[in-house]
Write an enzyme that holds these catalytic residues in place. Structure first.
Site, PDB file in Angstrom:
ATOM      1  N   ARG A   1     -25.748  -1.463   6.329  1.00  0.00           N
ATOM      2  CA  ARG A   1     -25.454  -2.903   6.378  1.00  0.00           C
ATOM      3  C   ARG A   1     -26.009  -3.573   7.638  1.00  0.00           C
ATOM      4  O   ARG A   1     -26.221  -4.772   7.652  1.00  0.00           O
ATOM      5  CB  ARG A   1     -23.927  -3.103   6.408  1.00  0.00           C
ATOM      6  CG  ARG A   1     -23.207  -2.900   5.110  1.00  0.00           C
ATOM      7  CD  ARG A   1     -23.134  -4.220   4.356  1.00  0.00           C
ATOM      8  NE  ARG A   1     -22.802  -3.989   2.970  1.00  0.00           N
ATOM      9  CZ  ARG A   1     -21.586  -4.106   2.468  1.00  0.00           C
ATOM     10  NH1 ARG A   1     -20.588  -4.471   3.242  1.00  0.00           N
ATOM     11  NH2 ARG A   1     -21.376  -3.872   1.205  1.00  0.00           N
TER      12      ARG A   1
ATOM     13  N   GLU B   1     -19.807  -4.563   9.819  1.00  0.00           N
ATOM     14  CA  GLU B   1     -20.774  -3.718  10.532  1.00  0.00           C
ATOM     15  C   GLU B   1     -21.822  -4.556  11.253  1.00  0.00           C
ATOM     16  O   GLU B   1     -22.229  -4.237  12.374  1.00  0.00           O
ATOM     17  CB  GLU B   1     -21.452  -2.749   9.547  1.00  0.00           C
ATOM     18  CG  GLU B   1     -20.557  -1.618   9.050  1.00  0.00           C
ATOM     19  CD  GLU B   1     -19.586  -2.015   7.951  1.00  0.00           C
ATOM     20  OE1 GLU B   1     -19.693  -3.161   7.435  1.00  0.00           O
ATOM     21  OE2 GLU B   1     -18.710  -1.201   7.597  1.00  0.00           O
TER      22      GLU B   1
ATOM     23  N   LYS C   1       0.852  -1.192   0.000  1.00  0.00           N
ATOM     24  CA  LYS C   1       0.000   0.000   0.000  1.00  0.00           C
ATOM     25  C   LYS C   1       0.891   1.246   0.000  1.00  0.00           C
ATOM     26  O   LYS C   1       1.874   1.305   0.723  1.00  0.00           O
ATOM     27  CB  LYS C   1      -0.909  -0.047   1.240  1.00  0.00           C
ATOM     28  CG  LYS C   1      -2.097   0.860   1.163  1.00  0.00           C
ATOM     29  CD  LYS C   1      -3.214   0.450   2.107  1.00  0.00           C
ATOM     30  CE  LYS C   1      -4.349   1.454   2.034  1.00  0.00           C
ATOM     31  NZ  LYS C   1      -5.598   0.978   2.577  1.00  0.00           N
TER      32      LYS C   1
HETATM   33  C1  LIG Z   1     -19.190  -1.642   4.152  1.00  0.00           C
HETATM   34  C2  LIG Z   1     -17.989  -0.724   4.216  1.00  0.00           C
HETATM   35  N1  LIG Z   1     -17.386  -0.508   5.402  1.00  0.00           N
HETATM   36  C3  LIG Z   1     -16.312   0.301   5.464  1.00  0.00           C
HETATM   37  C4  LIG Z   1     -15.822   0.886   4.339  1.00  0.00           C
HETATM   38  C5  LIG Z   1     -14.649   1.857   4.426  1.00  0.00           C
HETATM   39  N2  LIG Z   1     -13.495   1.343   3.715  1.00  0.00           N
HETATM   40  C6  LIG Z   1     -13.171   1.705   2.477  1.00  0.00           C
HETATM   41  S1  LIG Z   1     -11.794   1.020   1.893  1.00  0.00           S
HETATM   42  C7  LIG Z   1     -11.565   0.200   3.334  1.00  0.00           C
HETATM   43  C8  LIG Z   1     -10.371  -0.687   3.499  1.00  0.00           C
HETATM   44  C9  LIG Z   1     -10.354  -1.732   2.469  1.00  0.00           C
HETATM   45  O1  LIG Z   1      -9.224  -2.497   2.642  1.00  0.00           O
HETATM   46  P1  LIG Z   1      -8.765  -3.419   1.460  1.00  0.00           P
HETATM   47  O2  LIG Z   1      -9.935  -4.112   0.884  1.00  0.00           O
HETATM   48  O3  LIG Z   1      -7.679  -4.267   1.966  1.00  0.00           O
HETATM   49  O4  LIG Z   1      -8.262  -2.398   0.368  1.00  0.00           O
HETATM   50  P2  LIG Z   1      -6.928  -1.503   0.377  1.00  0.00           P
HETATM   51  O5  LIG Z   1      -7.388  -0.117   0.687  1.00  0.00           O
HETATM   52  O6  LIG Z   1      -5.992  -2.054   1.375  1.00  0.00           O
HETATM   53  O7  LIG Z   1      -6.423  -1.630  -1.011  1.00  0.00           O
HETATM   54  C10 LIG Z   1     -12.579   0.478   4.252  1.00  0.00           C
HETATM   55  C11 LIG Z   1     -12.667  -0.038   5.617  1.00  0.00           C
HETATM   56  C12 LIG Z   1     -16.487   0.634   3.135  1.00  0.00           C
HETATM   57  N3  LIG Z   1     -16.107   1.197   1.980  1.00  0.00           N
HETATM   58  N4  LIG Z   1     -17.542  -0.186   3.093  1.00  0.00           N
END
Ligand SMILES: Cc1ncc(C[n+]2csc(CCOP(=O)(O)OP(=O)(O)O)c2C)c(N)n1
Ligand SMILES: CC(=O)[C@@H](O)[C@H](O)COP(=O)(O)O
Ligand SMILES: [Mg+2]
Length: 617
Positions: free
Chosen positions: A395, A367, A279
């Site tokens: 959710r 959630e 990242k």
């Molecule tokens: C249902 C939901 N909860 C929380 C989020 C906030 N959110 C957006 S990206 C993310 C992290 C995602 O991590 P990952 O899938 O590993 O992607 P990365 O950013 O590491 O590439 C979160 C918690 C969301 N978009 N949707």
């Protein structure tokens, strides 16, 4: 090639490995420069540059379908599909979306914003493809954070017996927004640090360095593939879902990626390709970040990393007001615990986490689990605070209803990012929670007008023995810590009189004071009601107000259907009084700054005020 000259992914198909790598470097520079001006999801995008190039090299979009989970990491995909020229409009009103958007490009096969939907969508699309005898590849790209979401695991469970052909790219950067959490995460840590992966990485590197002819490269990659097959024993996670698996592969090594993807393409049925990425790759501060600061950023100076938008003095975010108060209340009440589904950074709970290590719970992007776990804690004698963004709370509707409200247990919900959130657009606008929560019995639902009231509401919430929701918006507020807390009686509103009132406006949140100020500046006589509870509402005050026989406006900054005006209309059903309603109409609200969106929706103070003035004319 200039990044803005790329019009189609076909342009990269004839490139050599070296040219592809140069392209990756250029795209990375472009992303850093562009995001430093507009803001956006920096780290996740920097991590998938090579992966996205390899995907577009091997597959044929738009015939083959890429489904980026969440979609916040699709910037390189946008560049390769001819949208680099529009990056100055990223996340702006009528500009390029920060996520995949079907109306934006034929290459955007799916839309998201909320996480963990890509696998279910991929299975649905695969079923549709096969039933209609069509022929194309379906490629969901899901991160290690998103994989912890319940929907993703439900989908894997189904995909594993579906026999449907799809290539699941598991983009594993060992990070959610901040540190990832959970048992899956633990299993992956072992796999990532396995001697096998290190050996493979070294092996590919050595061979690539030795030759440009590709002969040894092919040998190395064949060897890599064989090793990967052997590694299945070490990667039981996906095996348990009955899924074939390739990896892990270095996500910054384009030839290795291409080879693995080509191998996966030949595979019958569903297969997981495990790609390890970093990242923030290519921007030191983002690479080193474990807090999530660089996940999504506002404009910044790329040389120093300094954020360019500064908070006015004495203002802090609403989340920070709640968090400071929570820390204070938790010092006096050991039953208070805090839960976040993967949003510790955005919800400003990192300080609580470091002060009260054993009373803080980040449960990953989950959630539903977060809410029911809170109910369990409450039944067990604790008083949990669950912090969830309004839009992600969608959710957990069933869990709030079935597990918290039905048993009437004491859980405090901090509904963050309530109302318009701006740049993230449709998927993230937090304008529905009043409507969808109001119908649930036992719930108290409130919103403070200012930081003082926020602190008092949180204090009152922990003094209450049942579910209590406090919603607060994205953005900042003037703040001073309360010298002492004052209990707020549930369901009571406050009335603020400016001049000699000629009309009445019922509103809530920061607009109460905005409207009062505006009326004062313009010498308008108005009675402004601070409807700080949506449930229960203050029917006594409504009775008094309606006796005044003045025109009434309900001014809401959330969806008009089912929110405050509905509550008032329901209560006033039997009375004969006309109410003018201002709110967000029945449509999805696109991205844009909150200021612009409020103007578009006619809920900015100036427009509202003009409307009120017309009533006096
Ligand atoms: C249902 C939901 N909860 C929380 C989020 C906030 N959110 C957006 S990206 C993310 C992290 C995602 O991590 P990952 O899938 O590993 O992607 P990365 O950013 O590491 O590439 C979160 C918690 C969301 N978009 N949707
Ligand atoms: C993609 C996603 O869902 C999050 O990264 C979100 O954009 C965070 O929003 P805030 O910037 O309001 O914390
Ligand atoms: Mg991740």
């Amino acid at each position: 090639m200039k990044i803005t000259d790329i019009q189609s992914p076909d342009q990269i198909k004839s490139m050599s490995t070296k040219q592809l790598q140069e392209l990756a470097d250029d795209i990375r520079m472009f992303l850093i420069g562009s995001i430093s001006r507009t803001g956006g999801h920096l780290s996740s995008n920097l991590g998938v540059v090579e992966l996205t190039i390899a995907l577009h090299y091997v597959f044929h979009s738009p015939n083959d379908k890429f489904l980026f989970d969440v979609g916040h990491q699709s910037y390189t995909h946008k560049i390769l599909t001819g949208r680099a020229g529009a990056f100055s409009t990223l996340r702006k009103h009528n500009g390029l979306s920060g996520f995949q958007k079907r109306s934006e490009s034929v290459h955007d096969a799916w839309e998201a914003g909320h996480s963990s939907t890509s696998l279910s969508a991929a299975l649905g699309m695969a079923i549709a493809r096969d039933l209609q005898h069509e022929n194309f590849e379906i490629i969901p790209i899901i991160g290690d954070g998103a994989l912890s979401g319940g929907m993703a695991l439900e989908a894997l469970n189904d995909i594993g017996v579906s026999h449907k052909k799809m290539i699941i790219i598991f983009n594993d950067n060992n990070m959610s927004i901040s540190k990832n959490h959970g048992a899956i995460e633990k299993r992956l840590t072992n796999l990532r640090s396995s001697s096998l992966y290190r050996h493979m990485k070294q092996d590919v590197k050595t061979n690539l360095n030795q030759t440009k002819t590709g002969v040894n490269l092919l040998h190395s990659l064949t060897h890599l593939r064989d090793s990967l097959k052997d590694s299945l024993v070490d990667a039981p996670l996906f095996k348990e879902f009955n899924l074939d698996y390739l990896g892990p592969v270095d996500g910054h090594n384009i030839p290795a990626l291409i080879k693995v993807l080509e191998t996966a393409k030949e595979h019958e049925g569903p297969i997981v390709v495990h790609v390890i990425t970093q990242k923030g790759k290519g921007y030191k501060l983002a690479e080193q970040d474990r807090t999530g600061k660089w996940h999504g950023v506002g404009p910044f100076d790329p040389a120093t990393g300094r954020l360019l938008v500064k908070l006015p003095p004495q203002e802090i975010s609403w989340s920070q007001v709640i968090s400071n108060t929570l820390i204070d209340l938790a010092a006096k009440n050991p039953k208070i615990v805090a839960i976040t589904p993967a949003m510790a950074q955005g919800s400003k709970l990192l300080e609580f986490a470091s002060r009260y290590k054993d009373r803080f719970f980040d449960c990953g992007i989950a959630e539903q689990h977060a809410v029911t776990m809170a109910a369990g804690m409450a039944v067990g004698g604790l008083h949990p605070f669950v912090s969830i963004y309004s839009s992600f709370l969608q959710r957990a509707y069933d869990q709030i209803n079935h597990d918290v409200a039905r048993m009437n247990v004491p859980v405090v919900f901090g509904i963050d990012r309530a109302g318009l959130v701006g740049d993230d657009g449709e998927t993230h606008q937090g304008i529905y929670d009043i409507a969808f929560l109001r119908s649930i019995p036992n719930l108290v639902l409130s919103q403070p007008k200012d930081a003082k009231e926020a602190q008092n509401l949180l204090y009152s919430a922990f003094a209450y023995n049942g579910p209590f929701c406090i919603r607060y918006p994205r953005g900042n507020v003037h703040y001073a810590p309360n010298e002492r807390y004052e209990a707020i009686e549930i369901g009571t509103w406050t009335c603020h009189i400016v001049g000699i009132p000629e009309q009445i406006v019922i509103t809530y949140g920061p607009d109460v004071d905005r409207l009062i100020q505006k009326a004062r500046e313009n010498a308008m006589g108005v009675m402004v009601i601070n409807a700080r509870f949506f449930k229960p509402i203050d029917t006594k005050m409504l009775d008094t107000v309606f006796k005044e026989n003045l025109p009434v406006t309900v001014f809401e900054t959330d969806c008009e259907i089912g929110s405050l005006s509905s509550a008032i209309l329901e209560a006033m059903n039997k009375k004969d009084h006309q109410i003018d309603i201002i709110g967000i109409q029945d449509h999805f609200v696109p991205q844009g700054s909150i200021r612009v969106l409020r103007q578009e929706e006619g809920i900015d103070i100036d427009t509202v005020f003009e409307r009120l003035e017309r009533k006096n004319a």
